[in-house]
Design a protein around this motif. Structure first.
Motif, short mmCIF file in Angstrom:
data_model
loop_
_atom_site.label_atom_id
_atom_site.label_comp_id
_atom_site.label_asym_id
_atom_site.label_seq_id
_atom_site.Cartn_x
_atom_site.Cartn_y
_atom_site.Cartn_z
N VAL A 14 6.26 -5.82 10.33
CA VAL A 14 6.32 -5.02 9.10
C VAL A 14 7.10 -5.83 8.16
O VAL A 14 6.71 -6.25 6.86
N LYS A 15 8.19 -6.42 8.57
CA LYS A 15 9.11 -7.39 7.64
C LYS A 15 8.49 -8.51 7.14
O LYS A 15 8.78 -8.91 6.05
N GLN A 16 7.35 -8.91 7.73
CA GLN A 16 6.50 -10.31 7.13
C GLN A 16 5.85 -9.84 6.16
O GLN A 16 5.30 -10.76 5.32
N HIS A 17 5.54 -8.44 5.67
CA HIS A 17 4.62 -8.14 4.37
C HIS A 17 5.67 -7.66 3.45
O HIS A 17 5.76 -6.38 3.46
N ASN A 18 6.21 -8.68 2.76
CA ASN A 18 7.04 -8.09 1.80
C ASN A 18 7.15 -8.76 0.24
O ASN A 18 7.82 -9.12 -0.27
N THR A 19 5.84 -9.23 0.03
CA THR A 19 5.59 -9.79 -1.11
C THR A 19 4.85 -8.99 -2.02
O THR A 19 3.96 -7.87 -1.79
N SER A 20 4.45 -9.27 -3.36
CA SER A 20 3.74 -8.65 -4.25
C SER A 20 2.26 -8.70 -3.83
O SER A 20 1.29 -7.72 -4.49
N THR A 21 1.71 -9.42 -2.89
CA THR A 21 0.33 -9.56 -2.68
C THR A 21 0.16 -9.11 -1.39
O THR A 21 -1.09 -9.00 -1.03
N ASP A 22 1.01 -8.70 -0.77
CA ASP A 22 1.00 -8.20 0.89
C ASP A 22 2.16 -7.31 1.06
O ASP A 22 3.35 -7.91 1.58
N SER A 23 2.23 -5.96 1.00
CA SER A 23 3.38 -5.39 1.06
C SER A 23 2.93 -3.98 1.63
O SER A 23 2.08 -3.46 1.70
N TRP A 24 3.80 -4.02 3.01
CA TRP A 24 3.75 -2.77 3.96
C TRP A 24 5.23 -2.09 3.80
O TRP A 24 6.17 -2.81 3.47
N LEU A 25 4.91 -0.95 3.82
CA LEU A 25 6.30 -0.27 4.38
C LEU A 25 6.04 0.76 5.56
O LEU A 25 4.92 1.13 5.98
N VAL A 26 7.21 1.25 5.89
CA VAL A 26 7.30 2.38 6.88
C VAL A 26 7.82 3.71 6.28
O VAL A 26 8.75 3.54 5.48
N ILE A 27 7.03 4.90 6.58
CA ILE A 27 7.54 6.05 6.05
C ILE A 27 7.25 7.18 7.09
O ILE A 27 6.22 7.32 7.58
N HIS A 28 8.32 7.69 7.73
CA HIS A 28 8.08 8.54 8.82
C HIS A 28 7.23 8.01 10.24
O HIS A 28 6.55 8.71 10.46
N ASP A 29 7.75 6.81 10.13
CA ASP A 29 7.01 6.03 11.39
C ASP A 29 5.81 5.68 11.45
O ASP A 29 5.24 5.45 12.20
N ARG A 30 5.22 5.87 10.23
CA ARG A 30 3.83 5.42 9.74
C ARG A 30 3.93 4.28 8.94
O ARG A 30 4.84 4.05 8.01
N VAL A 31 3.00 3.24 9.16
CA VAL A 31 2.97 1.98 8.50
C VAL A 31 1.92 2.26 7.33
O VAL A 31 0.64 2.37 7.75
N TYR A 32 2.08 1.77 6.30
CA TYR A 32 1.19 1.54 5.22
C TYR A 32 1.23 0.50 4.56
O TYR A 32 2.26 -0.36 4.47
N ASP A 33 0.06 -0.06 4.23
CA ASP A 33 -0.43 -1.35 3.50
C ASP A 33 -0.51 -0.91 2.07
O ASP A 33 -1.72 -0.45 1.59
N ILE A 34 0.59 -1.01 1.43
CA ILE A 34 0.48 -0.62 -0.25
C ILE A 34 0.25 -1.81 -1.19
O ILE A 34 0.39 -1.52 -2.44
N SER A 35 -0.24 -2.79 -0.87
CA SER A 35 -0.51 -4.06 -1.70
C SER A 35 -1.46 -3.73 -2.76
O SER A 35 -1.00 -4.09 -3.93
N SER A 36 -2.50 -2.93 -2.55
CA SER A 36 -3.26 -2.64 -3.80
C SER A 36 -2.73 -1.36 -4.59
O SER A 36 -3.55 -1.21 -5.75
#
Length: 94
Positions: A14-36
C-alpha cells in the motif's frame, strides 16, 4: 495474495501507492484505490494525498463522513489489508 476471491495487500504494498496518479489507502482494514477520486473529493485532493499509502481510518472517522461517502467508498475497493498488518484491536476473532 488472494484467498477466497479476496485480494490481500500488505502495508508495504500500500505504501508504494502514494502519488497523485496512484493513490491507495486503508480504511477499516480495506484497501481502496482512490486515484480517480482525488479531483472529486469535496475536501480537496491534498487531504487525501496526505493519507495516500497509509491507514487513513482515524482521519476518515475524525471527519465524520456521511453514509453516502461510506457507500461511495465501495466503488474504489480493491482488497483487504493482510492479516499480519492489521492493528491488534482489529484482529479479534481471526
Amino acid at each position: 495474495m488472494e484467498k477466497d476471491g479476496v485480494t490481500f495487500y500488505t502495508l508495504e504494498e500500500v505504501k508504494q501507492h502514494n502519488t497523485s496518479t496512484d493513490s491507495w489507502l486503508v480504511i477499516h482494514d480495506r484497501v481502496y484505490d482512490i486515484s480517480s477520486f482525488l479531483e472529486e473529493h469535496p475536501g480537496g485532493e491534498e487531504v487525501l494525498l496526505e493519507q495516500a499509502g497509509a491507514d487513513a481510518t482515524e482521519s476518515f472517522e475524525d471527519v465524520g463522513h456521511s453514509l453516502d461517502a461510506r457507500e461511495m467508498l465501495q466503488q474504489y475497493l480493491i482488497g483487504e489489508l493482510h492479516m499480519d498488518d492489521r492493528r491488534k484491536e482489529n484482529k479479534v476473532g481471526y
